[in-house]
Write an enzyme that holds these catalytic residues in place. Sequence first.
Site, PDB file in Angstrom:
ATOM      1  N   ARG A  34       0.837  -1.312  -0.048  1.00  0.00           N
ATOM      2  CA  ARG A  34      -0.069  -0.107  -0.229  1.00  0.00           C
ATOM      3  C   ARG A  34       0.814   1.154  -0.145  1.00  0.00           C
ATOM      4  O   ARG A  34       2.037   1.231   0.772  1.00  0.00           O
ATOM      5  CB  ARG A  34      -1.060  -0.038   1.289  1.00  0.00           C
ATOM      6  CG  ARG A  34      -1.836  -1.186   1.152  1.00  0.00           C
ATOM      7  CD  ARG A  34      -3.249  -1.107   1.872  1.00  0.00           C
ATOM      8  NE  ARG A  34      -3.857  -2.217   1.887  1.00  0.00           N
ATOM      9  CZ  ARG A  34      -4.639  -2.473   0.672  1.00  0.00           C
ATOM     10  NH1 ARG A  34      -4.919  -1.769  -0.265  1.00  0.00           N
ATOM     11  NH2 ARG A  34      -5.330  -3.586   0.834  1.00  0.00           N
ATOM     12  N   ILE A  36       2.188   4.733   1.092  1.00  0.00           N
ATOM     13  CA  ILE A  36       2.104   5.531   2.138  1.00  0.00           C
ATOM     14  C   ILE A  36       1.345   6.588   2.295  1.00  0.00           C
ATOM     15  O   ILE A  36       0.838   7.211   3.365  1.00  0.00           O
ATOM     16  CB  ILE A  36       3.713   5.492   2.737  1.00  0.00           C
ATOM     17  CG1 ILE A  36       3.624   5.810   4.076  1.00  0.00           C
ATOM     18  CG2 ILE A  36       4.149   6.944   1.965  1.00  0.00           C
ATOM     19  CD1 ILE A  36       5.212   5.613   4.662  1.00  0.00           C
ATOM     20  N   HIS A 110       7.571   1.280 -10.698  1.00  0.00           N
ATOM     21  CA  HIS A 110       6.468   1.068  -9.860  1.00  0.00           C
ATOM     22  C   HIS A 110       5.097   1.208 -10.701  1.00  0.00           C
ATOM     23  O   HIS A 110       5.311   2.490 -11.434  1.00  0.00           O
ATOM     24  CB  HIS A 110       6.349   1.461  -8.421  1.00  0.00           C
ATOM     25  CG  HIS A 110       6.643   3.043  -8.307  1.00  0.00           C
ATOM     26  ND1 HIS A 110       7.789   3.722  -8.633  1.00  0.00           N
ATOM     27  CD2 HIS A 110       5.608   3.915  -8.472  1.00  0.00           C
ATOM     28  CE1 HIS A 110       7.784   4.911  -8.548  1.00  0.00           C
ATOM     29  NE2 HIS A 110       6.422   5.186  -8.642  1.00  0.00           N
TER      30      HIS A 110
HETATM   31  P1  5GP Z   1       6.155   8.338  -7.948  1.00  0.00           P
HETATM   32  O1  5GP Z   1       5.859   9.791  -7.918  1.00  0.00           O
HETATM   33  O2  5GP Z   1       7.422   7.996  -7.969  1.00  0.00           O
HETATM   34  O3  5GP Z   1       5.302   7.723  -9.100  1.00  0.00           O
HETATM   35  O4  5GP Z   1       5.624   7.803  -6.649  1.00  0.00           O
HETATM   36  C1  5GP Z   1       5.994   7.105  -5.656  1.00  0.00           C
HETATM   37  C2  5GP Z   1       4.980   6.948  -4.606  1.00  0.00           C
HETATM   38  O5  5GP Z   1       5.670   6.141  -3.309  1.00  0.00           O
HETATM   39  C3  5GP Z   1       4.401   8.092  -3.800  1.00  0.00           C
HETATM   40  O6  5GP Z   1       2.826   7.818  -4.211  1.00  0.00           O
HETATM   41  C4  5GP Z   1       4.694   8.140  -2.391  1.00  0.00           C
HETATM   42  O7  5GP Z   1       3.521   8.195  -1.660  1.00  0.00           O
HETATM   43  C5  5GP Z   1       5.077   6.408  -2.280  1.00  0.00           C
HETATM   44  N1  5GP Z   1       5.940   6.265  -1.164  1.00  0.00           N
HETATM   45  C6  5GP Z   1       7.188   6.912  -0.874  1.00  0.00           C
HETATM   46  N2  5GP Z   1       7.850   6.365   0.111  1.00  0.00           N
HETATM   47  C7  5GP Z   1       7.250   5.609   0.482  1.00  0.00           C
HETATM   48  C8  5GP Z   1       7.420   4.560   1.413  1.00  0.00           C
HETATM   49  O8  5GP Z   1       8.388   4.517   2.216  1.00  0.00           O
HETATM   50  N3  5GP Z   1       6.492   3.439   1.793  1.00  0.00           N
HETATM   51  C9  5GP Z   1       5.288   3.480   0.898  1.00  0.00           C
HETATM   52  N4  5GP Z   1       4.509   2.399   1.021  1.00  0.00           N
HETATM   53  N5  5GP Z   1       5.159   4.268  -0.208  1.00  0.00           N
HETATM   54  C10 5GP Z   1       6.084   5.224  -0.388  1.00  0.00           C
END
Ligand code: 5GP
Length: 127
Positions: A34, A36, A110
């Site tokens: 999930r 965060i 991701h």
């Molecule tokens: P991006 O902007 O790279 O597509 O999304 C990264 C996602 O990772 C964000 O939605 C953010 O909330 C999530 N995220 C960042 N750090 C953590 C963490 O330590 N644990 C979890 N579960 N999600 C994280």
Amino acid sequence: MAYDYDDSNIFARILRGEIPNNTVAETEHTLAFRDIRPLAPSHVLVIPKGKYVTMDDFAENASAEEIVDFMRTVAKITRDEGLSTGEGGNGFRAISNAGNDGVQEVPHFHLHILGGRVIGPMIQLRD
Ligand code: 5GP
């Protein structure tokens, strides 16, 4: 030019067990947990265990086994979260941000799976 993987990124640390996560599915090649900071009632991140920076890195360089494993995990998540339209769910949005212009925060590939409500317009550009 190759993709430059940073071993200190937060998802690499999650995969090494250095940071806890709320796991919803795990296979040999894939982890799903999930977000965060959830942006919808259901917000799951699906990541490969291999060191891939972006979706195109994964699509180009991962093995067929890793890719199938990843996509089957996506199917499992949409089913388990009650989002799959094939199972009576209302659907979902899958997003993968890449690089600077994609506004990618974590440089480990991701896929965001978002659902549980209408997600809204496809994108809103901001300056
Ligand atoms: P991006 O902007 O790279 O597509 O999304 C990264 C996602 O990772 C964000 O939605 C953010 O909330 C999530 N995220 C960042 N750090 C953590 C963490 O330590 N644990 C979890 N579960 N999600 C994280």
